[in-house]
Design an enzyme around this catalytic site. Structure first.
Site, short mmCIF file in Angstrom:
data_model
loop_
_atom_site.label_atom_id
_atom_site.label_comp_id
_atom_site.label_asym_id
_atom_site.label_seq_id
_atom_site.Cartn_x
_atom_site.Cartn_y
_atom_site.Cartn_z
N LYS A 54 -9.14 -2.36 1.55
CA LYS A 54 -8.11 -1.98 2.53
C LYS A 54 -8.61 -0.87 3.43
O LYS A 54 -8.36 -0.86 4.64
CB LYS A 54 -6.83 -1.57 1.81
N GLN A 98 -0.49 1.43 -4.31
CA GLN A 98 -1.12 0.28 -4.94
C GLN A 98 -0.46 -0.05 -6.28
O GLN A 98 -0.25 0.85 -7.11
CB GLN A 98 -2.63 0.56 -5.13
N ASP A 121 4.11 -2.63 3.01
CA ASP A 121 4.07 -3.74 2.06
C ASP A 121 5.28 -4.67 2.26
O ASP A 121 5.26 -5.82 1.81
CB ASP A 121 4.14 -3.23 0.61
#
Ligand SMILES: Nc1nc(=O)c2c([nH]1)NC[C@@H]1CN(c3ccc(C(=O)N[C@@H](CCC(=O)O)C(=O)O)cc3)C=[N+]21
Ligand SMILES: [Mg+2]
Length: 283
Positions: A54, A98, A121
């Protein structure tokens, strides 16, 4: 018939290249680039790899990545305090914590604490609710990436029968909402579903998001179906394989995503797009 490949890796690279050009224009106009805070708790090796990729995507897109790496012993209170400070920080546009988090942390509480406007997200109830009402704001990355791949096929999705195998909050459910918004007729299958093969056999679009290698058999695929495989299952020899029996499925499907190189890279490209959107830019 052998399926055409939905090359997520290539599509993702193109998206990231376009975002890089957009950042270039922003900075030339004297504006700061979008900024993504990435929070990693603990030392899970798979998570460490994902977080590293990422950050690489951010670098390629011209997005500023702000890394917070915390020990596995981090308390829920300390993580919540970090989220609150990132929410309040005007230099931060997007926040990604995460998953999975260590067992002593309530991941749902962390998701709920993220400012929905920074929830790149798309996991927060607000963003899921907006998607459910067909007024999407920040959309969950994996489903969003799959919708981009479906658009790549050039097929008209209206009225197609879609079957989503897997009903998780982060993939299966929001994917069903995306397909419904695209006016497909959607069936969500899960571990209590009766006669899964029959459900899949009726599908024009099959999405597999169960996390079990080769769970969906190739001979369940209706000839001509579009097949999207979310599975990233690591085998003993470190190769990865999807949730679909690829070699058989691709002889029946019209389009299919490979693993690796299909849905995974699209998830990451969608994250970069969401960071731009969270920063207030249009794509
Ligand atoms: N807050 C949060 N957001 C996430 O989006 C999130 C997460 N936590 N935790 C873990 C899962 C998993 N995930 C992947 C994304 C891209 C690939 C990917 O790029 N895969 C490549 C390479 C696979 C490999 O070689 O390991 C591919 O499929 O070609 C994989 C997995 C995001 N997740
Ligand atoms: Mg995501």
């Amino acid at each position: 018939m052998s399926a055409r490949i939905l090359d997520g890796k290539a599509v993702a690279a193109r998206i990231i290249e376009q975002l890089a050009q957009q950042t270039e224009r922003l900075t030339q106009a004297g504006k700061r680039p979008p900024a993504l805070a990435v929070v990693l708790v603990g030392e899970d090796p798979a998570s460490a790899i994902y977080v590293r990729s990422k950050k690489q995507d951010c670098a390629k897109s011209g997005i500023r990545s702000i890394s917070h790496e915390l020990p596995a012993s981090t308390s829920q209170e300390a993580l919540l305090a970090l989220v609150h400070s990132l929410n309040a920080d005007p230099e931060v546009d997007g926040i990604l914590v995460q998953l999975p988090l260590p067992a002593h942390i309530d991941a749902d509480a962390i998701t709920a604490a993220i400012d929905p406007a920074k929830d790149v997200d798309g996991f927060h109830s607000y963003n899921i609710g907006r998607l459910a009402q067909k007024m999407p704001t920040l959309r969950p990355c994996t489903p969003k990436g799959m919708m981009t791949l479906l658009a790549e096929t050039g097929e008209n999705l209206v009225g197609k029968d879609a079957v989503v195998v897997g009903a998780s909050n982060i993939v299966g459910r929001p994917m069903a909402l995306e397909l419904l918004m695209a006016r497909c007729t959607v069936t969500i299958c899960h571990s209590a579903t009766h006669d899964l093969p029959a459900k899949v056999r009726g599908a024009d679009i099959v999405v597999a998001a169960v996390g079990r290698p080769q769970f969906v058999k190739g001979d369940w695929i209706k000839p001509g179906a579009i097949v999207l495989d979310v599975g990233i299952n690591r085998l003993d020899d470190d190769r990865i394989t999807g949730d679909i029996e690829y070699e058989v499925a691709r002889e029946r499907a019209s389009w299919i995503t490979p693993v690796p190189g299909g849905v995974g890279p699209m998830t990451r490209a969608s994250l970069m797009e969401n960071t731009f959107i969270a920063a207030g830019h249009t794509l």
